[in-house]
Design an enzyme around this catalytic site. Structure first.
Site, PDB file in Angstrom:
ATOM      1  CG  HIS A  29      -1.846   1.138   1.312  1.00  0.00           C
ATOM      2  ND1 HIS A  29      -3.207   1.031   1.094  1.00  0.00           N
ATOM      3  CD2 HIS A  29      -1.627   2.450   1.604  1.00  0.00           C
ATOM      4  CE1 HIS A  29      -3.780   2.215   1.237  1.00  0.00           C
ATOM      5  NE2 HIS A  29      -2.833   3.093   1.561  1.00  0.00           N
ATOM      6  CD  GLU A  30       1.464   3.753   3.555  1.00  0.00           C
ATOM      7  OE1 GLU A  30       1.816   4.811   2.992  1.00  0.00           O
ATOM      8  OE2 GLU A  30       0.346   3.599   4.083  1.00  0.00           O
ATOM      9  CG  HIS A  33       0.168   5.905  -1.083  1.00  0.00           C
ATOM     10  ND1 HIS A  33      -0.922   6.298  -1.829  1.00  0.00           N
ATOM     11  CD2 HIS A  33      -0.338   5.395   0.074  1.00  0.00           C
ATOM     12  CE1 HIS A  33      -2.036   6.041  -1.165  1.00  0.00           C
ATOM     13  NE2 HIS A  33      -1.708   5.488   0.000  1.00  0.00           N
TER      14      HIS A  33
END
Length: 225
Positions: A29-30, A33
């Protein structure tokens, strides 16, 4: 042991599967980003060592621990500097949505792997306890990633859904949203930790999760034929 379990949001026997799922889910997820921001010209996350698939760079100890106790938590937010973007609105939206989409992708991959294992009769070659463990892991992996996808799209700060709205609205409205952001965070916490959760966020997550898994089951079910 039972007294300790009463303080946890998950059954004690499922904790190893939850830990492994969260390590993968939070990390990707990170990273998503950071990767999309980097591709749009923002080197901030890369310079701070966040453009990596190493869990150590992304996991927040307290945010991760809170998931086991309260059922919700967070990883370390990826730093993003919108001033590096040539098209801030487009880049901002894509950077924000990249994280939740990574969890949706993991939901699909988890289901696909499970269906392939069943279709190829791999489970028939394994001991029953191993089969049970694998089924339990993939069930949790799919479920949690679907929930993370939906949860992060909620339009409240500090979640990705709110950041998407920020980038879609006019600069004037964005400034007004920023002024009241702290109140939004308080409202969000109240909804999560009080019984109001049973009438607001919980039904949304439950219904949304069922829809996502149902759609992916429709796509993947031919594998089992």
């Amino acid at each position: 042991m039972n007294e300790f379990s009463s303080f946890l949001a998950f059954p004690l026997q499922n904790i190893p599967y939850v830990v492994l799922t969260l390590i993968v889910a939070f990390t990707l997820h990170e990273f998503a980003h950071a990767y999309v921001a980097y591709k749009f010209g923002d080197p901030t996350a890369e310079r701070q060592g966040r453009l990596t698939l190493s869990p150590l760079a992304h996991l927040d100890p307290f945010g991760t621990l809170l998931i086991f106790i309260a059922g919700f938590g967070w990883a370390k937010p990826v730093p993003v500097n919108r001033y590096f973007f040539k098209r801030p609105k487009l880049a901002g939206v894509l950077v924000s949505v990249a994280g939740p989409l990574s969890n949706l992708f993991l939901t699909f991959i988890g289901m696909a792997i499970l269906y392939i294992l069943i279709a190829t009769n791999v489970f028939a070659l394994l001991p029953v306890n191993v089969v049970n463990s694998l089924e339990q892991f993939f069930t949790i992996f799919v479920s949690l990633n679907a929930i993370l996808f939906l949860f992060n799209l909620l339009p409240v700060p500090p979640l990705d859904g709110y950041r998407i709205i920020e980038d879609l609205v006019s600069p004037n409205l964005r400034a007004k949203l920023t002024q009241y952001e702290s109140y939004g965070i308080i409202i969000f916490l109240v909804l999560v930790v009080t019984p109001l959760n049973d009438y607001t966020i919980a039904p949304f997550l439950s219904i949304g999760q069922a829809i996502i898994i149902g759609v992916f089951d429709f796509i993947l079910s031919p594998i089992l034929v």
